[in-house]
Design a protein around this motif. Structure first.
Motif, PDB file in Angstrom:
ATOM      1  N   LEU A  67       0.831  -1.208   0.000  1.00  0.00           N
ATOM      2  CA  LEU A  67       0.000   0.000   0.000  1.00  0.00           C
ATOM      3  C   LEU A  67       0.866   1.260   0.000  1.00  0.00           C
ATOM      4  O   LEU A  67       2.082   1.188   0.175  1.00  0.00           O
ATOM      5  CB  LEU A  67      -0.912  -0.018   1.229  1.00  0.00           C
ATOM      6  N   THR A  69       1.278   3.320   2.170  1.00  0.00           N
ATOM      7  CA  THR A  69       1.948   3.550   3.453  1.00  0.00           C
ATOM      8  C   THR A  69       3.169   2.643   3.604  1.00  0.00           C
ATOM      9  O   THR A  69       3.904   2.756   4.582  1.00  0.00           O
ATOM     10  CB  THR A  69       0.986   3.197   4.601  1.00  0.00           C
ATOM     11  N   GLU A  95       2.749  -0.565   3.924  1.00  0.00           N
ATOM     12  CA  GLU A  95       2.265  -1.784   4.588  1.00  0.00           C
ATOM     13  C   GLU A  95       1.959  -2.854   3.541  1.00  0.00           C
ATOM     14  O   GLU A  95       1.646  -2.545   2.391  1.00  0.00           O
ATOM     15  CB  GLU A  95       1.001  -1.490   5.395  1.00  0.00           C
ATOM     16  N   LEU A 147      -0.476  -5.790   2.347  1.00  0.00           N
ATOM     17  CA  LEU A 147      -1.838  -6.304   2.496  1.00  0.00           C
ATOM     18  C   LEU A 147      -1.961  -7.626   1.762  1.00  0.00           C
ATOM     19  O   LEU A 147      -1.427  -7.782   0.672  1.00  0.00           O
ATOM     20  CB  LEU A 147      -2.817  -5.292   1.887  1.00  0.00           C
ATOM     21  N   ALA A 163      -7.149   7.297   1.924  1.00  0.00           N
ATOM     22  CA  ALA A 163      -7.012   6.430   3.097  1.00  0.00           C
ATOM     23  C   ALA A 163      -5.835   5.473   2.955  1.00  0.00           C
ATOM     24  O   ALA A 163      -5.157   5.168   3.928  1.00  0.00           O
ATOM     25  CB  ALA A 163      -8.306   5.649   3.319  1.00  0.00           C
ATOM     26  N   LEU A 164      -5.594   4.978   1.731  1.00  0.00           N
ATOM     27  CA  LEU A 164      -4.569   3.945   1.545  1.00  0.00           C
ATOM     28  C   LEU A 164      -3.222   4.509   1.119  1.00  0.00           C
ATOM     29  O   LEU A 164      -2.198   3.856   1.265  1.00  0.00           O
ATOM     30  CB  LEU A 164      -5.037   2.913   0.509  1.00  0.00           C
TER      31      LEU A 164
END
Lengths: 539, 539
Positions: free
Chosen positions: B173, B175, B177, B179, B520-521
């Motif tokens: 993502l 960020t 991160e 997933l 958001a992502l």
């Protein structure tokens, strides 16, 4: 919040009309009935009539700080009914929004609202478009079609994956805005209901098993009635035989020979549709002993496992597939019933009923009728009494409007997905039934070939909600089952709102992303808090 | 930002190694080559080797405030190649991540990285698992499989919907991160690559046609090689005949008789695979006159439209379907080629080639070979020269590694979805070709039955990028086509990054929701700004 302010009540009534708002104890208690472990009363019951009313209600919820629990028809028994999963919620019952907006007989689809039930669409098609079939689940005539696909239910025909059969959703978001997925947001979009993906990111998956929005309209694919069909039934004498059979079915499925979903039910699942738990014969002991199981197997003329499926197409295709399935499943002694034979069988059992006769053949035919109906897309209520397997009260029921809630039936589904191999079936069967047994419950089970590579085991803890001790044991059993499955990596494909939090963890990036999306689309958390999301485990 | 700081360059090199970072003009210019209208140079080219390196790069992009343009192999010609859509981006070339991690021959799937190409997997399967087939697109051997399904490409067999054939994505993502979609985020998940939907909201659709994340690994469904197959070819003499045929095909498709995607190419599309624009015969005039079209139709032995498809299954099933398709398409004089005949035809054309002979039959067989290959899942490079239709330079090319970028081929796809009826085909054909003609371009086109209810028209403006005037006209033609299609509600299923903003509008709730999810992502907008999202139209 423990009750709604008077100003909120007035505002609610202003949106939907006073006749469609219920704040009285009687109505609230009726909606609080559940097949689950815990009954939670709502703050109010509101029945809107349109997407615009839903939008207004969502905006009101934001302003007046209450949350909504949307339900299409409240018949998702065992996965969540009309009762909210936690306190402080207003039930948004969408059953009045039951318009069949459009049916396209050429391209084979319908546009429907969330209150449209399986029975309603089935009857509508029979009357206006007998050339079209729908796919039906075993949940009976009164279930919502949109409710089912948004929870990713599945049926029996080649359109059994219900999530795949919807195209073009209209959704009210947590802000009150109206979203159209797929191509629907473009004005004049020609392919809105015939091409699911649209252009750009695919958003409709967000409104399946979630609390990100409220679906208020959707396209649903229908099938042209096939020229011919043939229902097949086969048996597996024991678990070992089932394992071998799953490997054979897997090959047939991936070769494209088996196009329908194939359901393989155990003896107990089959009994439960036709009878209650035999308390007397069992001397009030549970679970059912092997001896008694054998007795009933003989009585119904079935083995340990009974599989069903359908072949559809022009006669020459049905013939070719039949030959291949017959060969592949030879060890399971498959029986094939043509379209004509099924019609005759229905007449025959009706005649026997009128004559008051029930020879073994009739019993078997009756046992298979609900499945045969669903294989040709007809919703059937005849599997529903299965929910009452362990219920002791013998209140009569009307098969036309059977509702497990009327009988205090306890129903908790456990439905893990496993790769479609005999090895995985073996592992499941060497553990799961013994957990059911440990808590004195019966292992009612169906394995379904849900796609070309995986099976879903649909089993359920059937208990009597009027018995507190049994309800407690059911919850323990459920937790034990879920714990073992998760430990072994067999994750359920679907959960009830009251247990969804057990699978959602703060430490998981997946559920963190889901929480971020929730926050973006429903910042005040007004839609169904606790449904398929991380919670603190407090309901 | 117009260039990267030295500290950023050092940090990039620290993550992937100095040998995998390119800041030199030569490499940047090579990556800036495009088949699109505008060439945009990147700030740098970075080739990571693992998901962990991709995570580190995304984190660095957040810290050092630059954006990444991820590309699997850079071969999405006409929909976006290795060149970023706007300035100030670092190309993240994933082609080094080309591991085939696992193939499950029993459940028929592979787990792959984004650098794995169609050709690579095809060869791997031929060597290690000849019993498995993959589905291939016409984009040739060097295209990424993950790149293709994440842009929702489609192929030719019954697994033609590539988005549906992936299960269990690993995604980095914005960020940084990691997933895992579907069941993949549960430890020890058994059904990660065999059941796409998982439990809870379906997130994998978010990483298709978007800029929400970077897919670093995925499961891909494969088919068991069918026992038998039969390729069929049919012709439509004119547009009117095509319309009638689409209605017939629609019925066959919805009845489940046609299981493969069916592609129907016009004469120009067929010519373009085998020859360049005949500048001499056309006296340097464009587009191709009706007279010349007729001349070439005769030379290649084809009509206005040529359709192709495949029937797969056990011999008796292939036989039954063949009979039905033969009957349904009688007016199109379908020809059927069995597995054996196709093998013989290949040997025959090779022999004729060696003998230097090219009778009419051989020409037709050669014309059909790329399609026949793709129908059996083999990637073929033989359709790629079609991109060079209007290119005047006659630089030789190696068919083994054909790249339109080496020839300055201009390629802009226009691919609207239309409901599968003759009426819609008629409407499209009474407008679209005349727009192409207005700008002196040829209407190279294929209609594909992409599901049971919709067609995609895949047409393209073919132009010579070395000709500035023609490139400008191509852009005008493209805009005119897109404008008319959107006005009439025929929305493209896929877009190039430089035109995606034309379909995304600030006023649309759909694109607002997409923007909220992006925020958001990927809060700092580091992944592929401008790709499938609302922009201000400035690239």
């Amino acid at each position: 919040m423990i009750s709604l302010h008077e100003s909120t009540k007035l505002a609610l009534a202003e949106i939907v009309g006073a006749g469609h708002c219920h704040f009285d104890r009687l109505t609230i208690d009726r909606y609080a009935r559940t097949t689950g472990f815990k009954s939670v009363p709502a703050l109010a019951i509101i029945l809107p009539d349109s997407a615009q009313e839903v939008q207004a209600l969502v905006r009101l919820a934001n302003q007046h700080k209450f949350s909504l629990y949307p339900t299409s028809c409240g018949k998702n028994w065992g996965y969540g009914d009309g009762a909210p999963p936690r306190t402080g919620q207003v039930v948004l019952d969408l059953s009045r929004m039951n318009r069949i907006i459009h049916v396209d007989p050429k391209l084979c689809y319908a546009v429907i609202e969330p209150g449209v039930t399986q029975g309603q669409l089935s009857q509508y098609l029979a009357r206006h478009h007998p050339e079209l079939w729908m796919d039906s689940t075993g949940a009976g005539a009164s279930c919502s079609l949109i409710g089912n696909f948004s929870d990713r239910g599945f049926g029996h025909t080649r359109y059994s994956d219900h999530y795949l059969s919807c195209s073009g959703l209209q959704v009210v978001l947590g802000t009150g805005e109206l979203l159209e997925t797929g191509f629907g947001h473009y004005s004049n979009a020609q392919a809105k209901h015939v091409f699911k993906w649209g252009v750009g990111p695919i958003l409709d998956g967000l409104f399946s098993q979630s609390n990100f929005g409220i679906i208020t309209q959707a396209g649903l694919y229908l099938m042209p009635q096939p020229e011919d069909y043939c229902v097949f039934i086969f048996g597996c004498k024991d678990d070992c035989h089932l394992q071998d059979t799953v490997d054979i079915l897997g090959v047939l499925k991936r070769q494209g020979i088996l196009q329908s979903a194939v359901h393989i039910a155990n003896d107990l699942r089959a009994f439960s549709g036709a009878m209650r738990y035999p308390w007397e014969a069992a001397n009030n002991c549970t679970p059912l002993s092997d001896n008694l199981r054998n007795t009933f197997r003989k009585r119904f003329g079935i083995g340990a496992w009974t599989g069903t499926g359908i072949i559809t197409g022009p006669p020459e295709v049905v013939k070719a597939y039949k030959k291949l399935i017959c060969r592949g499943l030879a060890a399971c002694k498959p029986q094939f019933f043509s379209k004509k034979q099924i019609m005759v069988a229905h007449s025959f059992t009706r005649l026997m009923d009128r004559l008051g006769k029930t020879p073994a053949l009739v019993k078997k035919l009756k046992l298979l009728k609900p499945v045969a109906d669903m294989l040709v897309g007809l919703p059937s209520n005849e599997a529903l009494p299965g929910a009452c397997w362990r219920v002791k009260s013998k209140a009569a029921h009307d098969p036309q409007s059977y509702d497990p809630l009327d009988h205090q039936a306890g129903l908790a589904w456990i439905s893990p997905i496993l790769p479609m191999t005999g090895d995985h079936v073996e592992k499941i069967l060497s553990h799961i039934p013994s957990i059911y047994k440990k808590y004195s419950f019966d292992f009612l089970a169906t394995f379904t070939l849900i796609n070309e590579r995986s099976l879903v085991l649909v089993s359920n803890v059937a208990f009597d909600r009027s018995n507190e001790k049994e309800t407690h044991a059911a919850q323990e059993c459920y937790n034990h089952l879920l714990g073992w499955l998760m430990h072994e990596g067999y994750v359920p494909y679907r959960l009830s709102p009251s247990s969804a939090h057990t699978l959602a963890s703060h430490s998981s990036e997946f559920w963190q992303v889901a929480a971020k999306i929730k926050c973006a689309l429903d910042p005040n958390n007004v839609i169904s808090p606790g449904r398929y999301e991380v919670t603190d485990g407090i309901n």
